[in-house]
Design an enzyme around this catalytic site. Structure first.
Site, PDB file in Angstrom:
ATOM      1  N   GLN A 232     -10.536   3.691   2.454  1.00  0.00           N
ATOM      2  CA  GLN A 232      -9.180   2.957   2.766  1.00  0.00           C
ATOM      3  C   GLN A 232      -8.500   3.496   3.800  1.00  0.00           C
ATOM      4  OE1 GLN A 232      -8.743   0.561  -0.092  1.00  0.00           O
ATOM      5  NE2 GLN A 232     -11.026   0.744  -0.025  1.00  0.00           N
TER       6      GLN A 232
ATOM      7  N   ALA B  39      -1.495  -3.038  -5.380  1.00  0.00           N
ATOM      8  CA  ALA B  39      -2.864  -2.579  -5.086  1.00  0.00           C
ATOM      9  C   ALA B  39      -3.213  -2.958  -3.412  1.00  0.00           C
ATOM     10  CB  ALA B  39      -3.854  -3.189  -5.696  1.00  0.00           C
ATOM     11  N   HIS B  40      -4.183  -2.305  -2.965  1.00  0.00           N
ATOM     12  CA  HIS B  40      -4.413  -2.573  -1.432  1.00  0.00           C
ATOM     13  C   HIS B  40      -4.612  -3.978  -1.041  1.00  0.00           C
ATOM     14  CE1 HIS B  40      -9.321  -2.452  -2.367  1.00  0.00           C
ATOM     15  NE2 HIS B  40      -8.560  -3.453  -3.223  1.00  0.00           N
ATOM     16  N   ASN B  41      -4.190  -4.165   0.202  1.00  0.00           N
ATOM     17  CA  ASN B  41      -4.146  -5.227   0.884  1.00  0.00           C
ATOM     18  C   ASN B  41      -3.022  -6.498   0.435  1.00  0.00           C
ATOM     19  OD1 ASN B  41      -6.235  -4.021   2.089  1.00  0.00           O
ATOM     20  ND2 ASN B  41      -7.833  -5.161   0.838  1.00  0.00           N
TER      21      ASN B  41
ATOM     22  N   SER C 121      -5.178  -7.798  -2.607  1.00  0.00           N
ATOM     23  CA  SER C 121      -5.016  -8.730  -1.904  1.00  0.00           C
ATOM     24  C   SER C 121      -4.102  -9.991  -2.307  1.00  0.00           C
ATOM     25  CB  SER C 121      -6.310  -9.295  -1.374  1.00  0.00           C
ATOM     26  OG  SER C 121      -7.104  -8.440  -0.884  1.00  0.00           O
TER      27      SER C 121
END
EC number: 2.3.1.191
Length: 352
Positions: free
Chosen positions: A202, A243-245, A263
């Site tokens: 990441q 969360a990521h993105n 995302s």
């Protein structure tokens, strides 16, 4: 506790109308509290017409009211304003001023020589600050905060105890984070191969705008390849996960125990109630509202109020859904009635 005079309120609220307040000029107001608890030295407020009778019986010397309740309380000492709750917040701040930094720095810190600390910034006990990090002016960094390498924290930030900022995280001006929240930890990215879950590096960042407030025990993960971004003016309750993105627009509110999977894209002025789950790769347009306890697996098509579990229903659709669910309990009874009618008219009931 701080005490204030009527003249202080008049200076604070130049656009307000003060009515029947002349006799209060020598009073030292000691606080702002509810209508039922207020005493002769207190200020209170009337949020809506619902509370007019309580206001009439209140012992408060001065009431903050709107134009719609002013006439009913015309015999009281009142301050007539356009936005009661906003005015109340300003008055509360008079009695309870925000803690201001003084530039004090604990001797029990570990700050890399390459880090830059702005002027008049407080740094508490056991704080660590990594290489090439930049902390702005007039910040308060409380005890136990861990700041990694190349982190940037804007002017006027208030960082609560034991918060963690992983490498390369960027937060804007006047940022507020309450205790034990983390920013820039690895996103949850794995690929299953060769009989095991293999970690996907990441390498994105967390980038947060100005005037953002984050409650306690929140987690905002770094992006996998691109950045996780939070827009200006966002407010997150306790225990919110991003969360990521994810891409979060400006002035978004997320209540406690809600989570955004990877995302997710939120437009500006989105509101997400408590205990909501937003599945990965969904998009919510500007102004969308998700009611508390909802779970979304599809992107809402338009700006609306959505509620439900894995349904993505608008509020009117959900009301119909609830009626249908209630009717299911009567289904066997209705089937029996239909069978009886069929027998009377000579229709043979066929089992499916």
């Amino acid at each position: 506790m701080t005490q204030i005079k009527l003249s202080t309120l008049q200076t604070l609220l130049p656009d307000a109308t003060f009515q029947n307040s002349e006799t209060l000029k020598d009073i030292n107001f000691s606080g702002l509290t509810s209508l039922t608890l207020a005493g002769p030295s207190d200020i209170s407020f009337v949020a809506s017409k619902t509370f007019v009778n309580e206001a009439k019986a209140s012992k408060a010397s001065l009431l903050v009211v709107s134009q719609e309740t002013a006439e009913a309380l015309s015999d009281k000492a009142i301050i007539i304003v356009s936005k009661v709750e906003l005015t109340t917040a300003k008055i509360i701040r008079l009695f309870f001023p925000e803690k201001q930094p003084s530039g004090k720095r604990s001797a029990q810190v570990a700050i890399d020589p390459s880090a830059k600390i702005g002027s008049n910034t407080d740094i508490g006990h056991f704080v660590t600050i990594g290489k090439d990090s930049i902390i702005g002016n007039d910040c308060i960094i409380e005890d136990g905060v861990k700041i990694g390498d190349r982190v940037q924290i804007g002017d006027g930030a208030r960082i609560g105890k034991n918060c963690v900022f992983f490498d390369d995280t960027i937060v804007g001006k006047r940022f507020i984070a309450f205790g034990n929240s983390t920013f820039g930890g690895d996103g949850f990215g794995f690929v299953y191969a060769e009989g095991k879950h293999n970690k996907i590096p990441q390498v994105g960042r967390v980038v947060i705008g100005d005037d953002v407030e984050v409650g306690s025990n929140c987690t905002i993960d770094r992006g996998a390849l691109t950045d996780t971004t939070i827009g200006n003016g966002c407010k997150f309750d306790n225990m919110v996960h991003v969360a990521h993105n994810c891409k979060v627009g400006d002035h978004v509110i997320i209540a406690g125990q809600s989570g955004l999977a990877g995302s997710v894209t939120l437009g500006n002025n989105v509101i997400i109630g408590g205990a909501c789950a937003i599945s990965d790769h969904l998009t919510l347009v500007d102004g969308t509202i998700i009611a508390g306890g909802s779970s979304l697996r599809t992107s809402p098509k338009t700006k609306d109020v959505y509620v439900g579990w894995d349904l993505g229903l608008t509020f009117p659709e959900f009301q119909k859904y609830r009626v249908n669910i209630k009717n299911i309990v009567n289904l066997n009874k209705w089937l029996k009635r239909i069978e009886n009618i069929e027998k009377k008219v000579g229709i043979e009931t066929k089992e499916s």
